[in-house]
Write a protein that holds these residues in place. Sequence first.
Motif, PDB file in Angstrom:
ATOM      1  N   LEU A   1       0.824  -1.014  -0.178  1.00 53.14           N
ATOM      2  CA  LEU A   1       0.037  -0.025   0.009  1.00 53.14           C
ATOM      3  C   LEU A   1       0.933   1.438  -0.026  1.00 53.14           C
ATOM      4  CD1 LEU A   1      -2.779  -1.119   2.658  1.00 53.14           C
ATOM      5  CD2 LEU A   1      -2.928  -0.747  -0.026  1.00 53.14           C
ATOM      6  N   GLN A   2       1.931   1.225   0.860  1.00 53.83           N
ATOM      7  CA  GLN A   2       2.892   2.506   0.892  1.00 53.83           C
ATOM      8  C   GLN A   2       3.614   2.642  -0.281  1.00 53.83           C
ATOM      9  OE1 GLN A   2       5.343   1.947   4.394  1.00 53.83           O
ATOM     10  NE2 GLN A   2       3.913   3.578   5.254  1.00 53.83           N
ATOM     11  N   ALA A   3       4.094   1.528  -1.082  1.00 54.37           N
ATOM     12  CA  ALA A   3       4.810   1.676  -2.398  1.00 54.37           C
ATOM     13  C   ALA A   3       3.938   1.692  -3.426  1.00 54.37           C
ATOM     14  CB  ALA A   3       5.744   0.472  -2.659  1.00 54.37           C
ATOM     15  N   HIS A   4       2.464   1.846  -3.321  1.00 54.95           N
ATOM     16  CA  HIS A   4       1.573   1.576  -4.443  1.00 54.95           C
ATOM     17  C   HIS A   4       1.941   0.548  -5.461  1.00 54.95           C
ATOM     18  CE1 HIS A   4      -0.692   5.000  -2.757  1.00 54.95           C
ATOM     19  NE2 HIS A   4       0.512   5.679  -2.540  1.00 54.95           N
ATOM     20  N   SER A   5       2.462  -0.808  -4.907  1.00 56.66           N
ATOM     21  CA  SER A   5       2.760  -1.607  -5.926  1.00 56.66           C
ATOM     22  C   SER A   5       1.783  -1.942  -6.846  1.00 56.66           C
ATOM     23  CB  SER A   5       3.268  -2.763  -5.197  1.00 56.66           C
ATOM     24  OG  SER A   5       3.858  -2.725  -3.828  1.00 56.66           O
ATOM     25  N   PHE A   6       0.558  -1.988  -6.557  1.00 55.90           N
ATOM     26  CA  PHE A   6      -0.458  -2.569  -7.638  1.00 55.90           C
ATOM     27  C   PHE A   6      -1.298  -1.362  -8.201  1.00 55.90           C
ATOM     28  CE2 PHE A   6       0.377  -5.918  -4.744  1.00 55.90           C
ATOM     29  CZ  PHE A   6       0.557  -6.881  -5.482  1.00 55.90           C
ATOM     30  N   LEU A   7      -0.762  -0.158  -8.172  1.00 55.53           N
ATOM     31  CA  LEU A   7      -1.504   0.967  -8.587  1.00 55.53           C
ATOM     32  C   LEU A   7      -1.298   0.991 -10.247  1.00 55.53           C
ATOM     33  CD1 LEU A   7      -2.848   3.302  -7.859  1.00 55.53           C
ATOM     34  CD2 LEU A   7      -0.901   4.795  -7.852  1.00 55.53           C
ATOM     35  N   ALA A   8      -0.172   0.733 -10.928  1.00 54.39           N
ATOM     36  CA  ALA A   8      -0.168   0.579 -12.182  1.00 54.39           C
ATOM     37  C   ALA A   8      -1.288  -0.214 -13.045  1.00 54.39           C
ATOM     38  CB  ALA A   8       0.988  -0.028 -12.553  1.00 54.39           C
ATOM     39  N   ARG A   9      -1.467  -1.505 -12.382  1.00 59.69           N
ATOM     40  CA  ARG A   9      -2.406  -2.471 -12.735  1.00 59.69           C
ATOM     41  C   ARG A   9      -3.812  -1.756 -12.771  1.00 59.69           C
ATOM     42  NH1 ARG A   9      -4.467  -8.249 -12.402  1.00 59.69           N
ATOM     43  NH2 ARG A   9      -6.391  -7.812 -12.957  1.00 59.69           N
ATOM     44  N   ILE A  10      -4.285  -1.060 -11.585  1.00 59.75           N
ATOM     45  CA  ILE A  10      -5.456  -0.436 -11.216  1.00 59.75           C
ATOM     46  C   ILE A  10      -5.779   0.611 -12.307  1.00 59.75           C
ATOM     47  CG2 ILE A  10      -6.743   1.231  -9.619  1.00 59.75           C
ATOM     48  CD1 ILE A  10      -5.154  -0.722  -7.241  1.00 59.75           C
ATOM     49  N   LYS A  11      -4.573   1.389 -12.437  1.00 62.67           N
ATOM     50  CA  LYS A  11      -4.717   2.342 -13.460  1.00 62.67           C
ATOM     51  C   LYS A  11      -4.907   2.209 -15.155  1.00 62.67           C
ATOM     52  CE  LYS A  11      -2.214   6.453 -11.250  1.00 62.67           C
ATOM     53  NZ  LYS A  11      -3.658   7.012 -10.836  1.00 62.67           N
ATOM     54  N   SER A  12      -4.393   0.723 -15.378  1.00 63.25           N
ATOM     55  CA  SER A  12      -4.483   0.222 -16.755  1.00 63.25           C
ATOM     56  C   SER A  12      -5.936  -0.308 -16.837  1.00 63.25           C
ATOM     57  CB  SER A  12      -3.276  -0.870 -16.775  1.00 63.25           C
ATOM     58  OG  SER A  12      -4.050  -2.057 -17.538  1.00 63.25           O
ATOM     59  N   ASP A  13      -6.413  -0.924 -15.789  1.00 64.14           N
ATOM     60  CA  ASP A  13      -8.071  -1.186 -15.639  1.00 64.14           C
ATOM     61  C   ASP A  13      -8.574   0.001 -16.016  1.00 64.14           C
ATOM     62  OD1 ASP A  13      -7.493  -3.763 -15.159  1.00 64.14           O
ATOM     63  OD2 ASP A  13      -8.507  -3.724 -13.031  1.00 64.14           O
ATOM     64  N   PHE A  14      -8.448   1.046 -15.168  1.00 63.13           N
ATOM     65  CA  PHE A  14      -9.040   2.278 -15.518  1.00 63.13           C
ATOM     66  C   PHE A  14      -9.097   2.979 -17.109  1.00 63.13           C
ATOM     67  CE2 PHE A  14     -10.058   6.748 -15.299  1.00 63.13           C
ATOM     68  CZ  PHE A  14     -10.883   7.059 -14.165  1.00 63.13           C
ATOM     69  N   SER A  15      -7.803   2.939 -17.440  1.00 65.36           N
ATOM     70  CA  SER A  15      -7.772   3.475 -18.848  1.00 65.36           C
ATOM     71  C   SER A  15      -8.458   2.634 -19.784  1.00 65.36           C
ATOM     72  CB  SER A  15      -6.321   3.356 -19.160  1.00 65.36           C
ATOM     73  OG  SER A  15      -5.473   4.427 -18.240  1.00 65.36           O
ATOM     74  N   GLY A  16      -8.301   1.294 -19.937  1.00 67.55           N
ATOM     75  CA  GLY A  16      -9.154   0.411 -20.608  1.00 67.55           C
ATOM     76  C   GLY A  16     -10.582   0.653 -20.647  1.00 67.55           C
ATOM     77  N   GLY A  17     -10.987   1.106 -19.217  1.00 64.87           N
ATOM     78  CA  GLY A  17     -12.454   1.308 -19.225  1.00 64.87           C
ATOM     79  C   GLY A  17     -12.890   2.510 -19.663  1.00 64.87           C
ATOM     80  N   VAL A  18     -12.237   3.668 -19.614  1.00 65.98           N
ATOM     81  CA  VAL A  18     -12.414   4.849 -20.161  1.00 65.98           C
ATOM     82  C   VAL A  18     -12.354   4.537 -21.611  1.00 65.98           C
ATOM     83  CG1 VAL A  18     -11.832   7.098 -20.581  1.00 65.98           C
ATOM     84  CG2 VAL A  18     -11.614   6.175 -18.283  1.00 65.98           C
ATOM     85  N   ARG A  19     -11.645   3.822 -22.112  1.00 63.93           N
ATOM     86  CA  ARG A  19     -11.595   3.979 -23.762  1.00 63.93           C
ATOM     87  C   ARG A  19     -12.735   2.863 -23.922  1.00 63.93           C
ATOM     88  NH1 ARG A  19      -8.141   6.692 -27.007  1.00 63.93           N
ATOM     89  NH2 ARG A  19      -6.292   7.184 -25.897  1.00 63.93           N
ATOM     90  N   SER A  20     -13.336   2.107 -23.458  1.00 65.73           N
ATOM     91  CA  SER A  20     -14.345   1.244 -23.807  1.00 65.73           C
ATOM     92  C   SER A  20     -15.704   1.998 -23.324  1.00 65.73           C
ATOM     93  CB  SER A  20     -14.514   0.169 -22.793  1.00 65.73           C
ATOM     94  OG  SER A  20     -13.223  -0.888 -23.193  1.00 65.73           O
ATOM     95  N   GLY A  21     -15.782   3.441 -22.861  1.00 64.93           N
ATOM     96  CA  GLY A  21     -16.973   4.016 -22.735  1.00 64.93           C
ATOM     97  C   GLY A  21     -17.554   3.719 -21.261  1.00 64.93           C
ATOM     98  N   VAL A  22     -16.616   3.444 -20.339  1.00 62.06           N
ATOM     99  CA  VAL A  22     -17.085   3.108 -19.144  1.00 62.06           C
ATOM    100  C   VAL A  22     -17.275   4.752 -18.506  1.00 62.06           C
ATOM    101  CG1 VAL A  22     -16.577   2.846 -16.559  1.00 62.06           C
ATOM    102  CG2 VAL A  22     -16.008   1.165 -18.522  1.00 62.06           C
ATOM    103  N   ASN A  23     -18.594   5.232 -18.101  1.00 60.15           N
ATOM    104  CA  ASN A  23     -18.697   6.616 -17.784  1.00 60.15           C
ATOM    105  C   ASN A  23     -18.942   6.717 -16.192  1.00 60.15           C
ATOM    106  OD1 ASN A  23     -21.357   5.428 -17.663  1.00 60.15           O
ATOM    107  ND2 ASN A  23     -22.079   6.669 -19.625  1.00 60.15           N
ATOM    108  N   GLY A  24     -19.030   5.789 -15.411  1.00 64.65           N
ATOM    109  CA  GLY A  24     -19.547   5.867 -14.020  1.00 64.65           C
ATOM    110  C   GLY A  24     -19.378   4.237 -13.637  1.00 64.65           C
ATOM    111  N   THR A  25     -19.714   4.221 -12.116  1.00 65.29           N
ATOM    112  CA  THR A  25     -19.674   2.747 -11.734  1.00 65.29           C
ATOM    113  C   THR A  25     -20.852   2.614 -11.127  1.00 65.29           C
ATOM    114  OG1 THR A  25     -18.593   3.903  -9.609  1.00 65.29           O
ATOM    115  CG2 THR A  25     -17.050   3.037 -11.577  1.00 65.29           C
ATOM    116  N   PRO A  26     -21.209   1.263 -10.942  1.00 68.53           N
ATOM    117  CA  PRO A  26     -20.756   0.326 -11.962  1.00 68.53           C
ATOM    118  C   PRO A  26     -21.044   0.316 -13.310  1.00 68.53           C
ATOM    119  CG  PRO A  26     -22.537  -0.688 -10.745  1.00 68.53           C
ATOM    120  CD  PRO A  26     -22.507   0.602 -10.457  1.00 68.53           C
ATOM    121  N   THR A  27     -20.197  -0.202 -14.218  1.00 66.26           N
ATOM    122  CA  THR A  27     -20.540  -0.284 -15.556  1.00 66.26           C
ATOM    123  C   THR A  27     -20.197  -1.816 -16.060  1.00 66.26           C
ATOM    124  OG1 THR A  27     -20.156   2.043 -16.283  1.00 66.26           O
ATOM    125  CG2 THR A  27     -19.885   0.233 -18.107  1.00 66.26           C
TER     126      THR A  27
END
Lengths: 155, 175
Positions: B121-147
């Motif tokens: 949590l301190q090193a944000h070791s898993f943040l890159a993966r989370i951001k990659s999920d997020f970006s893919g979602g935005v590109r797929s038209g996710v406009n809010g949660t849950p989609t």
Amino acid sequence: MSTILAPGTTAPDFRLHVTPDQQLSLSELRGRPVILAFYPADWSPVCSDQMALYNEVLPEFQKANAELLGISVDGVWCHEAFANDRHLHFPLMADFEPKGAVAKAYGVYRDQDGICERALFVIDKNGVIAWSYLSPVAVNPGADGILDALDRLPR
Amino acid sequence: MSLRVPVSDQDHIQGSPDAPFTLVEYGDYECPHCGHAYPIVKRVQKHFGKRLRFVYRNFPLTQMHPHAESAAETAEFAGSQGKFWEMHDALFENQDSLGGPLYLRLAQQFSLPAAELQAALQAHSFLARIKSDFSGGVRSGVNGTPTFFINGQRHDGPFEYEDLVQAVDSALTRA
């Protein structure tokens, strides 16, 4: 009912308040892409979701060196309270006086309701509209169209 | 509107790869609507059984939900230890008390190394993966949660049990 300005059109310049004591002109941003997000109203549920989403997508807009501007007919103090409450990190412009003049110039004013349409524009670095999109007013259009349009801009 | 990032073995998946239906959720552990959808998805999974696989991807709205990112990181950490779904479920079941103390308590409950979780949590070791999920979602038209996406198509409109069951059923007709 006016028609939303189409790609290829020069984006009409405007100067609006972004804070109670600060104004910004579109032409000041020449040289980089600008995203204009017209929306009906601060605080309304769909607008809130849309602005919250853009807030999160800002880093991706910045990767394209693009500036995002939100625009509605709400006044500066309303914008300020809304932006503070939602921790928004991009400017909200007040198309307040004369009311809706900028929205009208872009063909996205709802005369019957006295508010802006929910509409998106991507303007290229030379001030020409590269992409525009009129969303159904109750639908959050997301950010995919904006990102795709930014991708298509010549570097 | 369709899913631009296909489901892969990088995803958190419940159910068989051969299932004719795939339900993908882009969610935020702190979002009340996702909390509402959580038991509904469970019922939908039960209803379709082996015919449905479920995929969860991260879409934290961090400016609105201060714990959304740390909760997602905690779930991803648990995932790296083979306990993703246990943590995913527990986070939604404890949505009102997200934060460090809960994460540590859950880590203990699932026999996960607490010190490693804290370091991640301190090193944000898993943040890159989370951001990659997020970006893919935005590109797929996710406009809010849950989609939700059903067999790659975005599900628009309400997501009560009946709505989702009906949407999955009609995906069969489309196929």
